[in-house]
Write a protein that holds these residues in place. Structure first.
Motif, mmCIF file in Angstrom:
data_model
loop_
_atom_site.group_PDB
_atom_site.id
_atom_site.type_symbol
_atom_site.label_atom_id
_atom_site.label_comp_id
_atom_site.label_asym_id
_atom_site.label_seq_id
_atom_site.Cartn_x
_atom_site.Cartn_y
_atom_site.Cartn_z
ATOM 1 N N ALA A 114 0.819 -1.219 0.000
ATOM 2 C CA ALA A 114 0.000 0.000 0.000
ATOM 3 C C ALA A 114 0.849 1.264 0.000
ATOM 4 O O ALA A 114 0.547 2.235 -0.719
ATOM 5 C CB ALA A 114 -0.946 -0.015 1.198
ATOM 6 N N ALA A 115 1.910 1.281 0.776
ATOM 7 C CA ALA A 115 2.745 2.488 0.854
ATOM 8 C C ALA A 115 3.435 2.777 -0.474
ATOM 9 O O ALA A 115 3.512 3.941 -0.913
ATOM 10 C CB ALA A 115 3.779 2.322 1.973
ATOM 11 N N GLU A 116 3.957 1.732 -1.125
ATOM 12 C CA GLU A 116 4.608 1.922 -2.420
ATOM 13 C C GLU A 116 3.615 2.422 -3.465
ATOM 14 O O GLU A 116 3.923 3.304 -4.281
ATOM 15 C CB GLU A 116 5.242 0.607 -2.896
ATOM 16 C CG GLU A 116 6.459 0.177 -2.109
ATOM 17 C CD GLU A 116 7.673 1.059 -2.389
ATOM 18 O OE1 GLU A 116 7.635 1.847 -3.347
ATOM 19 O OE2 GLU A 116 8.662 0.970 -1.637
ATOM 20 N N ILE A 117 2.400 1.860 -3.447
ATOM 21 C CA ILE A 117 1.378 2.319 -4.396
ATOM 22 C C ILE A 117 1.034 3.782 -4.139
ATOM 23 O O ILE A 117 0.822 4.569 -5.072
ATOM 24 C CB ILE A 117 0.118 1.432 -4.305
ATOM 25 C CG1 ILE A 117 0.446 0.005 -4.775
ATOM 26 C CG2 ILE A 117 -1.026 2.010 -5.133
ATOM 27 C CD1 ILE A 117 -0.703 -0.981 -4.624
ATOM 28 N N ASN A 118 1.018 4.170 -2.857
ATOM 29 C CA ASN A 118 0.678 5.555 -2.515
ATOM 30 C C ASN A 118 1.719 6.540 -3.044
ATOM 31 O O ASN A 118 1.406 7.701 -3.338
ATOM 32 C CB ASN A 118 0.545 5.694 -1.000
ATOM 33 C CG ASN A 118 -0.149 6.993 -0.595
ATOM 34 O OD1 ASN A 118 -1.260 7.263 -1.037
ATOM 35 N ND2 ASN A 118 0.529 7.806 0.206
ATOM 36 N N HIS A 119 2.975 6.092 -3.169
ATOM 37 C CA HIS A 119 4.000 6.963 -3.760
ATOM 38 C C HIS A 119 3.721 7.218 -5.235
ATOM 39 O O HIS A 119 4.061 8.282 -5.766
ATOM 40 C CB HIS A 119 5.385 6.317 -3.608
ATOM 41 C CG HIS A 119 5.930 6.370 -2.223
ATOM 42 N ND1 HIS A 119 6.067 7.542 -1.510
ATOM 43 C CD2 HIS A 119 6.365 5.383 -1.389
ATOM 44 C CE1 HIS A 119 6.566 7.294 -0.319
ATOM 45 N NE2 HIS A 119 6.761 5.976 -0.221
ATOM 46 N N ILE A 120 3.107 6.224 -5.897
ATOM 47 C CA ILE A 120 2.829 6.346 -7.326
ATOM 48 C C ILE A 120 1.477 7.030 -7.557
ATOM 49 O O ILE A 120 1.358 7.941 -8.391
ATOM 50 C CB ILE A 120 2.837 4.955 -7.991
ATOM 51 C CG1 ILE A 120 4.181 4.268 -7.744
ATOM 52 C CG2 ILE A 120 2.546 5.062 -9.484
ATOM 53 C CD1 ILE A 120 4.209 2.806 -8.182
ATOM 54 N N ILE A 121 0.478 6.576 -6.798
ATOM 55 C CA ILE A 121 -0.883 7.125 -6.923
ATOM 56 C C ILE A 121 -1.386 7.448 -5.515
ATOM 57 O O ILE A 121 -1.874 6.552 -4.798
ATOM 58 C CB ILE A 121 -1.850 6.118 -7.599
ATOM 59 C CG1 ILE A 121 -1.273 5.634 -8.923
ATOM 60 C CG2 ILE A 121 -3.224 6.741 -7.790
ATOM 61 C CD1 ILE A 121 -2.079 4.522 -9.567
ATOM 62 N N PRO A 122 -1.260 8.689 -5.087
ATOM 63 C CA PRO A 122 -1.760 9.052 -3.750
ATOM 64 C C PRO A 122 -3.252 8.740 -3.632
ATOM 65 O O PRO A 122 -4.030 8.960 -4.572
ATOM 66 C CB PRO A 122 -1.505 10.559 -3.672
ATOM 67 C CG PRO A 122 -0.385 10.795 -4.634
ATOM 68 C CD PRO A 122 -0.617 9.834 -5.762
ATOM 69 N N HIS A 123 -3.654 8.234 -2.462
ATOM 70 C CA HIS A 123 -5.062 7.838 -2.293
ATOM 71 C C HIS A 123 -5.460 7.910 -0.830
ATOM 72 O O HIS A 123 -4.608 7.833 0.067
ATOM 73 C CB HIS A 123 -5.273 6.406 -2.811
ATOM 74 C CG HIS A 123 -4.350 5.399 -2.165
ATOM 75 N ND1 HIS A 123 -3.147 5.022 -2.728
ATOM 76 C CD2 HIS A 123 -4.446 4.719 -1.005
ATOM 77 C CE1 HIS A 123 -2.546 4.138 -1.937
ATOM 78 N NE2 HIS A 123 -3.318 3.938 -0.882
ATOM 79 N N ASP A 124 -6.744 8.042 -0.605
ATOM 80 C CA ASP A 124 -7.310 7.911 0.749
ATOM 81 C C ASP A 124 -7.849 6.497 0.973
ATOM 82 O O ASP A 124 -7.954 6.041 2.111
ATOM 83 C CB ASP A 124 -8.448 8.923 0.943
ATOM 84 C CG ASP A 124 -7.943 10.356 0.912
ATOM 85 O OD1 ASP A 124 -6.920 10.630 1.575
ATOM 86 O OD2 ASP A 124 -8.546 11.193 0.200
#
Length: 407
Positions: free
Chosen positions: A34-44
């Protein structure tokens, strides 16, 4: 939204691949990346929606904001707000504000979390394995108009990394479910086998009980009657007076057989409980004897005696039944009392009469007494018979330890 540099993206993709390794379930897998994905696509809110093997239901594994989408049980695929992606009808879904986008709010759509949590910007891309859609990756933000087509492309690259791993997890999960179903089926089969074994044992026990009951009285009486008839065949003349004892003996045998048959049928014991069954037997035995006998039943167990296993309850009742029969038939008793009570963790049953003691009434020391001892031994109960010190007569005592009741 401003995208990371290509080199940075590659590092994050490699990080996702590395973090997935060794994850054994859906929750830990999505949590690890989840953290790595958030670096690419920020999300709530982030979720991976997996289609179940039946193709009719799906289940979501989410990170960030918790929603009703991630709660079991699996939901119908037809009600998913992103069913167009899951069904392969659309290559992706991208919206600036899902709260007002009609694509997410068709009739029957489970879209309540979108409105409740203001998940406005949303993008959804399919997880594919060998051309088949097995699920979808979804990213949502409370900010409006956050995602672009470039974010969709990045999300698809992430989905392509996740898809083979999640496909393997789904296969492993299905194999585990199949193993559980198979184990449950084997357990049911074993339960049926054990049930049949117990039924066979119960039938054998009942056969032995009937054999003991027949031996106690009926067989002995028929043997005596046969010897009398044999002697009569040597007499020159047989009178009605001579046949009278034979008639009474046959009637007694028929009465005993009726009682054995009655005992083999579903009884008051099963229908109304132990105390009621004992009371019924006391009343019937005294009435059929024609003698004037006062009797009393006291139940101080508070219902504990009716909580016993049926096998134990029947064995205890047969012992009480035999003790009452002895008191009525052989002891010439004028009073019979039965008391059911508790002593610590033991159920105690006492049958007292004021008739002839066990040493005087010879029939009490025969097979009937031995049958009572045997029945007590089979359920690990203690059995005792003694002469009353005060007032004469006999006291039969059975003590059953409830803690060590048999299975």
């Amino acid at each position: 939204m401003l995208s990371p540099a290509p080199a940075t993206l590659l590092d994050h993709y490699l990080g996702i691949s590395r973090l997935l390794a060794g994850q054994l379930d859906f929750h830990s897998a999505i949590q690890s990346v989840a953290a790595e994905i958030n670096h690419i696509i920020p999300h709530d809110h982030l979720d991976v929606c997996m289609i179940m093997l039946d193709g009719k239901y799906h289940i979501a594994y989410e990170m960030g904001i918790e929603t009703a989408w991630g709660q079991p049980p699996p939901a119908p695929l037809a009600g998913s707000p992103i069913r167009a992606v899951l069904w392969g009808e659309e290559p992706f879904l991208l919206t600036a504000d899902a709260c007002i986008d009609p694509r997410f709010h068709f009739e029957g759509a489970f879209s309540a979390p979108i409105q409740q949590l203001s998940l406005r910007s949303r993008l959804h891309v399919p997880l594919k394995v060998q051309g088949d859609v097995i699920g979808a990756l979804s990213c949502s933000s409370r900010a409006a108009d956050l995602y672009s087509i470039e974010d969709v492309n990045n999300a698809q690259s992430i989905a392509d990394l996740l898809a083979p791993y999640f496909f393997a997890l789904r296969a492993a999960d299905q194999a585990q479910r199949s193993a559980i179903v198979e184990a449950e089926a084997r357990a049911r089969e074993e339960g049926l086998r054990l049930g049949a074994l117990k039924l066979t044992e119960a039938l054998e026990t009942e056969r032995q009980r009937i054999g003991m009951d027949l031996h106690d009285q009926t067989l002995a009486d028929l043997t005596r009657l046969a010897r009398r008839i044999e002697r009569l065949t040597h007499l020159p003349e047989v009178t009605g007076e001579t046949l009278e004892p034979l008639s009474r003996g046959l009637q007694q045998c028929m009465q005993d057989l009726r009682q054995i048959i009655e005992q083999a049928k579903p009884s008051i014991l099963q229908l109304f409980g132990f105390a009621q069954a004992v009371e019924n037997h006391l009343d019937r035995s005294v009435s059929e004897s024609g003698a004037v006998i006062d009797w009393q039943l006291t139940d101080d167990t508070g219902g504990a005696i009716d909580s016993l296993d049926q096998t134990v309850s029947i064995a205890l009742f047969r012992i009480v039944q035999e003790a009452i029969n002895n008191a009525v038939r052989h002891a010439q008793a004028g009073r019979i009392s039965v008391r059911l009570h508790l002593v610590k963790s033991n159920i105690v049953i006492e049958i007292n009469d004021d008739g002839r003691g066990p040493g005087i009434s010879g029939k009490r020391t025969g097979s009937g007494l031995e049958n009572m001892r045997t029945r007590a031994r089979l359920i690990s109960a203690k059995f005792d018979i003694r002469e009353n010190i005060e007032g004469g007569g006999t006291c039969v005592t059975v003590l059953f330890p409830m803690i060590s009741r048999p299975a």
